[in-house]
Write an enzyme that holds these catalytic residues in place. Structure first.
Site, PDB file in Angstrom:
ATOM      1  N   LYS A 190      12.800  35.233   3.003  1.00 16.30           N
ATOM      2  CA  LYS A 190      12.663  35.444   4.449  1.00 16.30           C
ATOM      3  C   LYS A 190      13.626  34.463   5.125  1.00 16.30           C
ATOM      4  O   LYS A 190      13.330  33.281   5.276  1.00 16.30           O
ATOM      5  CB  LYS A 190      11.220  35.162   4.873  1.00 16.30           C
ATOM      6  CG  LYS A 190      10.729  35.930   6.083  1.00 16.30           C
ATOM      7  CD  LYS A 190      11.495  35.671   7.359  1.00 16.30           C
ATOM      8  CE  LYS A 190      11.098  34.388   8.056  1.00 16.30           C
ATOM      9  NZ  LYS A 190      12.024  34.052   9.189  1.00 16.30           N
ATOM     10  N   GLU A 265      10.753  21.188   1.970  1.00 10.97           N
ATOM     11  CA  GLU A 265      11.898  20.341   2.325  1.00 10.97           C
ATOM     12  C   GLU A 265      11.989  20.340   3.841  1.00 10.97           C
ATOM     13  O   GLU A 265      12.376  21.337   4.445  1.00 10.97           O
ATOM     14  CB  GLU A 265      13.180  20.877   1.706  1.00 10.97           C
ATOM     15  CG  GLU A 265      13.219  20.671   0.205  1.00 10.97           C
ATOM     16  CD  GLU A 265      14.520  21.117  -0.423  1.00 10.97           C
ATOM     17  OE1 GLU A 265      14.538  21.243  -1.654  1.00 10.97           O
ATOM     18  OE2 GLU A 265      15.493  21.360   0.303  1.00 10.97           O
ATOM     19  N   CYS A 299      19.626  18.111   7.761  1.00  5.84           N
ATOM     20  CA  CYS A 299      18.400  17.350   7.504  1.00  5.84           C
ATOM     21  C   CYS A 299      18.701  15.927   7.063  1.00  5.84           C
ATOM     22  O   CYS A 299      17.939  15.010   7.340  1.00  5.84           O
ATOM     23  CB  CYS A 299      17.554  18.059   6.462  1.00  5.84           C
ATOM     24  SG  CYS A 299      18.434  18.350   4.929  1.00  5.84           S
ATOM     25  N   GLU A 396      13.210  13.759  15.417  1.00  7.32           N
ATOM     26  CA  GLU A 396      14.394  14.449  14.905  1.00  7.32           C
ATOM     27  C   GLU A 396      15.004  15.269  16.047  1.00  7.32           C
ATOM     28  O   GLU A 396      14.380  16.212  16.536  1.00  7.32           O
ATOM     29  CB  GLU A 396      14.005  15.364  13.741  1.00  7.32           C
ATOM     30  CG  GLU A 396      15.203  16.006  13.073  1.00  7.32           C
ATOM     31  CD  GLU A 396      14.823  17.008  11.987  1.00  7.32           C
ATOM     32  OE1 GLU A 396      13.944  17.856  12.236  1.00  7.32           O
ATOM     33  OE2 GLU A 396      15.413  16.942  10.885  1.00  7.32           O
TER      34      GLU A 396
HETATM   35  P1  NAD Z   1      11.669  26.154  11.293  1.00  7.89           P
HETATM   36  O1  NAD Z   1      10.582  25.431  10.597  1.00  7.89           O
HETATM   37  O2  NAD Z   1      11.512  26.492  12.715  1.00  7.89           O
HETATM   38  O3  NAD Z   1      11.973  27.543  10.559  1.00  7.89           O
HETATM   39  C1  NAD Z   1      12.321  27.601   9.197  1.00  7.89           C
HETATM   40  C2  NAD Z   1      11.887  28.948   8.650  1.00  7.89           C
HETATM   41  O4  NAD Z   1      10.473  29.014   8.681  1.00  7.89           O
HETATM   42  C3  NAD Z   1      12.404  30.156   9.435  1.00  7.89           C
HETATM   43  O5  NAD Z   1      12.772  31.161   8.513  1.00  7.89           O
HETATM   44  C4  NAD Z   1      11.186  30.577  10.242  1.00  7.89           C
HETATM   45  O6  NAD Z   1      11.168  31.947  10.561  1.00  7.89           O
HETATM   46  C5  NAD Z   1      10.067  30.252   9.270  1.00  7.89           C
HETATM   47  N1  NAD Z   1       8.747  30.063   9.869  1.00  7.89           N
HETATM   48  C6  NAD Z   1       8.445  29.610  11.114  1.00  7.89           C
HETATM   49  N2  NAD Z   1       7.106  29.592  11.278  1.00  7.89           N
HETATM   50  C7  NAD Z   1       6.541  30.053  10.135  1.00  7.89           C
HETATM   51  C8  NAD Z   1       5.223  30.264   9.680  1.00  7.89           C
HETATM   52  N3  NAD Z   1       4.168  30.009  10.455  1.00  7.89           N
HETATM   53  N4  NAD Z   1       5.027  30.731   8.435  1.00  7.89           N
HETATM   54  C9  NAD Z   1       6.072  30.988   7.620  1.00  7.89           C
HETATM   55  N5  NAD Z   1       7.349  30.820   7.982  1.00  7.89           N
HETATM   56  C10 NAD Z   1       7.594  30.339   9.226  1.00  7.89           C
HETATM   57  O7  NAD Z   1      12.984  25.280  11.029  1.00  7.89           O
HETATM   58  P2  NAD Z   1      14.437  25.511  11.646  1.00  7.89           P
HETATM   59  O8  NAD Z   1      14.391  25.091  13.076  1.00  7.89           O
HETATM   60  O9  NAD Z   1      14.911  26.883  11.270  1.00  7.89           O
HETATM   61  O10 NAD Z   1      15.305  24.479  10.781  1.00  7.89           O
HETATM   62  C11 NAD Z   1      15.542  23.164  11.135  1.00  7.89           C
HETATM   63  C12 NAD Z   1      14.608  22.221  10.384  1.00  7.89           C
HETATM   64  O11 NAD Z   1      14.800  22.348   8.974  1.00  7.89           O
HETATM   65  C13 NAD Z   1      14.873  20.767  10.696  1.00  7.89           C
HETATM   66  O12 NAD Z   1      13.658  20.093  10.878  1.00  7.89           O
HETATM   67  C14 NAD Z   1      15.571  20.260   9.437  1.00  7.89           C
HETATM   68  O13 NAD Z   1      15.472  18.874   9.207  1.00  7.89           O
HETATM   69  C15 NAD Z   1      14.897  21.060   8.386  1.00  7.89           C
HETATM   70  N6  NAD Z   1      15.700  21.095   7.158  1.00  7.89           N
HETATM   71  C16 NAD Z   1      15.274  20.369   6.068  1.00  7.89           C
HETATM   72  C17 NAD Z   1      16.041  20.336   4.904  1.00  7.89           C
HETATM   73  C18 NAD Z   1      15.606  19.511   3.710  1.00  7.89           C
HETATM   74  O14 NAD Z   1      16.147  19.723   2.635  1.00  7.89           O
HETATM   75  N7  NAD Z   1      14.660  18.592   3.837  1.00  7.89           N
HETATM   76  C19 NAD Z   1      17.236  21.063   4.849  1.00  7.89           C
HETATM   77  C20 NAD Z   1      17.633  21.780   5.972  1.00  7.89           C
HETATM   78  C21 NAD Z   1      16.840  21.797   7.113  1.00  7.89           C
END
Ligand code: NAD
Length: 502
Positions: A190, A265, A299, A396
Site C-alpha cells: 500500500k 520505521e 527520516c 520532527e
Molecule cells: P504517514 O505515517 O502519514 O503515512 C505513511 C503510510 O501510512 C502511507 O502509506 C499512509 O497512507 C499510511 N497510513 C496512514 N494512516 C494509516 C493507518 N491508520 N493504517 C495504515 N496505514 C496508514 O507518513 P508520511 O507522512 O507518508 O511519511 C513521513 C514520515 O515517515 C516521517 O515521520 C518520517 O520520519 C517517516 N520515515 C521513517 C523512515 C525510517 O526508516 N525510520 C523512513 C522514511 C520515512
C-alpha cells in the site's frame, strides 16, 4: 547532463502513460478499485494533476490478500537460487528504466533529480543485495545439548503487508519488498497516497522481469481505509511499515486483533553533535548535506545541530552561509538541490514552525520563508539561539529546517542529544577517539555515524529506538522479520524419560 527543458520534454513523454490512470495491480492484472473511485495525484511543482489513481479500500485489499495467499505456496517452494535469479532480473529491469523512474519520482514528490537519479539505482542495489541472500534465507544453526542435537531453520512467515510513505517512495519500497520476496513471502503493498506513481512502475517492472502473478500486489488508497484494512486482514501475517510515529501507533492497534507481527520505521529528530576538536570543514559539509538534501524530507536528517559553545557562532555562521547558497528550483533542473515539498498541507506545517521559532525566541539565521509563486517550496532555513526544550528542537519538522543549539561540555551534549522522544540516528564529530567511543555508546539512537554523514552499508542494521520504531532492517535482520524460526530437537541417546502413571 540534460538541461531543464530537455528533462521536462522527456518527463512529459513518460507522464503520457498515466492518461489512463494509475490502477491497482492484483494477481498479475491492472485493475480499477472495486468501488470504481479514483483520486488525483498532483505535482508539488505547480499543483497540476499528474494522474487519476485507483482508490482502493477493504474490498481491494481483500482481493489482493487472497491473491498473495494463493501465490504463497509456490513462491515459498521455489528454490532460493531461482528466486535469486529472478530478483537480479528485477534489478536489471529497474536499471533499464532508471530515467523514467527518476523523472516520474521527481514530478510526483518534488525531489531534485540530482538525488533521484541515484535513487533508482539504489533501489536496484537493494534487489541485488537480497537476491544474493535468497539462497541462504532458510539456513539456521545446529546447537548441541545434552542428549540432543537441535536444528534451527527459517521459513517465510506468509503473505505480508508493506505500507510506505511519500518521501523517496521508490527507494523505500524496494528496501522493504526485496527482502520480503527473497525470504519467500508474498506481498501486498500500500503506497503513500501522495506519491503513488513509481510504486506502480515497480510492480509492473517486476512482473515484466518474470515475477509470477500474485506474488506482489499493489493497492493504492488512503491510510485510514486501505492501510487499515491491510493491517486487519487475517491472511496477512506481518506489517512492515515506514511512516510517522503516530501512524505507527495506529498500525499496532489495528494489527492487535489478528496478532500481527509489526516492524515500524518511524520519525526522527536526529542530533549532529560537533565538538571543537572536530574537522570543522567536513562537519559543516556533512551537517548541511544531511538536512538540506532530499528537501529535508528524510527520516535520518540531522535536524538538531548541537555545537560546542567555543565554536558555536563561527560554525553556525558557516552553516548559514552554505544554506543561503543552496540552489532552490524546479526538481528537474540538474542544478537544483531543493525542490518543492510534497504537498501544500506539508508546506503549511513546515512554515508554521517559522512562527513557532519566533514565538519561542529563536533567531532565524537564514531562510524562514516560502520560495516561489506557485508550488510547495520553502527556503533552506537555520534557527540559531535555540534551546533543546523548544518545539523546534523536539518535533520532527520534516523539511529543510535545522535547529542549532550550543552546548558547554560532553555531559551537556549527551544530555541534550538524548533528551528527545525519538531515537533513530545520531551523528558525532570529534577527533578524540576515546570520547567518540564513550559518547556513541551512551547515545540513544539505533544508528550512529562518527565523523561521517549517513553512509549506508546494506549488511548493517537499520532502525530506531524510542518513538523511532521497533525492529531492524538490513542484512540478515530483515529475514528475522519476514521469517519464522523453527527448532527441531533430535534425541541422540535413549535418555531416561520420566514415567507417569505406572
Ligand atoms: P504517514 O505515517 O502519514 O503515512 C505513511 C503510510 O501510512 C502511507 O502509506 C499512509 O497512507 C499510511 N497510513 C496512514 N494512516 C494509516 C493507518 N491508520 N493504517 C495504515 N496505514 C496508514 O507518513 P508520511 O507522512 O507518508 O511519511 C513521513 C514520515 O515517515 C516521517 O515521520 C518520517 O520520519 C517517516 N520515515 C521513517 C523512515 C525510517 O526508516 N525510520 C523512513 C522514511 C520515512
Amino acid at each position: 547532463m540534460a538541461t531543464l527543458d530537455e528533462n521536462l520534454d522527456k518527463a512529459g513523454r513518460y507522464m503520457a502513460r498515466w492518461a489512463d490512470g494509475c490502477l491497482n495491480h492484483i494477481a498479475g492484472q491492472s485493475v480499477p478499485a472495486a468501488s470504481g473511485r479514483m483520486f488525483e495525484t498532483r505535482s508539488p511543482v505547480d499543483l497540476a494533476p499528474l494522474a487519476q489513481v485507483a482508490e482502493g479500500d477493504a474490498a481491494d485489499i481483500d482481493r489482493a490478500a487472497q491473491a498473495a495467499r494463493d501465490a504463497f505456496p509456490e513462491w515459498r517452494a521455489m528454490p532460493g537460487a531461482k528466486r535469486r535469479d529472478l530478483l537480479h532480473a528485477i534489478a536489471d529491469a529497474i536499471v533499464a528504466r532508471a530515467e523514467e523512474i527518476a523523472l516520474t519520482e521527481c514530478l510526483d514528490t518534488g525531489q531534485a533529480l540530482r538525488f533521484m537519479s541515484k535513487a533508482a539505482l539504489r533501489g536496484a542495489d537493494n534487489f541485488r543485495f537480497y537476491a544474493d541472500k535468497a539462497p541462504e534465507a532458510r539456513d539456521g544453526q545446529s546447537l548441541y545439548g545434552p542428549n540432543q542435537i537441535n536444528m534451527t531453520s527459517r521459513t517465510p512467515i506468509g503473505p505480508v503487508g508493506i505500507i510506505t510513505p511519500w518521501n523517496t517512495p521508490f527507494m523505500l519500497s524496494t528496501w522493504k519488498i526485496a527482502p520480503a520476496l527473497a525470504a519467500g513471502c508474498t506481498v501486498v503493498h500500500k503506497p503513500a497516497e501522495l506519491s503513488p506513481l513509481t510504486a506502480r512502475l515497480l510492480v509492473e517492472i517486476a512482473e515484466e522481469a518474470g515475477l509470477p502473478p500474485g506474488v506482489w500486489n499493489t493497492v493504492n488508497g488512503f491510510g485510514e481505509t486501505a492501510g487499515k484494512a491491510l493491517c486487519e486482514h487475517p491472511a496477512i501475517k506481518a506489517i512492515a511499515f515506514i511512516g510517522e510515529s503516530r501512524t505507527g501507533q495506529a498500525i499496532m492497534a489495528q494489527g492487535a486483533s489478528t496478532l500481527k507481527r509489526v516492524h515500524l520505521e518511524l520519525g526522527g529528530k536526529n542530533p549532529v553533535v560537533v565538538f571543537d576538536d572536530a574537522d570543522l570543514d567536513r562537519a559543516a559539509d556533512a551537517a548541511v548535506f544531511m538536512i538540506y538534501s532530499l528537501n529535508g524530507e528524510r527520516c535520518t536528517s540531522s535536524s538538531r545541530l548541537l555545537v560546542q559553545d567555543t565554536i558555536y557562532d563561527a560554525f553556525t555562521a558557516r552553516v548559514a552561509e552554505k544554506a543561503a547558497n543552496i540552489r532552490v528550483g524546479h526538481p528537474l533542473d540538474p542544478e537544483t538541490v531543493i525542490g518543492p515539498l510534497i504537498a501544500p498541507e506539508h508546506r503549511a506545517k513546515v512554515l508554521s514552525y517559522f512562527d513557532t521559532a519566533h514565538a519561542e525566541g529563536a533567531t532565524i539565521a537564514t531562510g524562514g520563508e516560502a520560495w516561489g509563486d506557485t508550488g510547495c517550496w520553502v527556503k533552506p532555513t537555520l534557527f540559531t539561539g535555540a534551546t533543546n526544550d523548544m518545539a523546534i528542537a523536539q518535533e520532527e519538522i520534516f523539511g529543510p529546517v535545522l535547529t542549532a543549539i550550543p552546548f558547554a561540555d560532553e555531559a551537556d551534549a549527551l544530555r541534550m542529544a538524548n533528551d528527545v522522544g525519538y531515537g533513530l540516528a545520531g551523528y558525532l564529530w570529534t577527533s578524540d577517539v576515546t570520547r567518540a567511543l564513550r559518547f556513541s555508546d551512551a547515545m540513544e539512537a539505533g544508528m550512529i555515524w562518527v565523523n561521517s554523514e549517513n553512509l549506508r552499508h546494506l549488511p548493517t542494521p537499520f532502525g530506531g529506538m524510542k518513538s523511532s520504531g521497533i525492529g531492524r532492517d538490513g542484512g540478515d535482520w530483515s529475514f528475522d522479520f519476514y521469517m519464522e524460526t523453527r527448532n527441531v530437537a533430535f534425541s541422540t541417546t535413549a535418555h531416561r524419560i520420566p514415567k507417569l502413571g505406572g
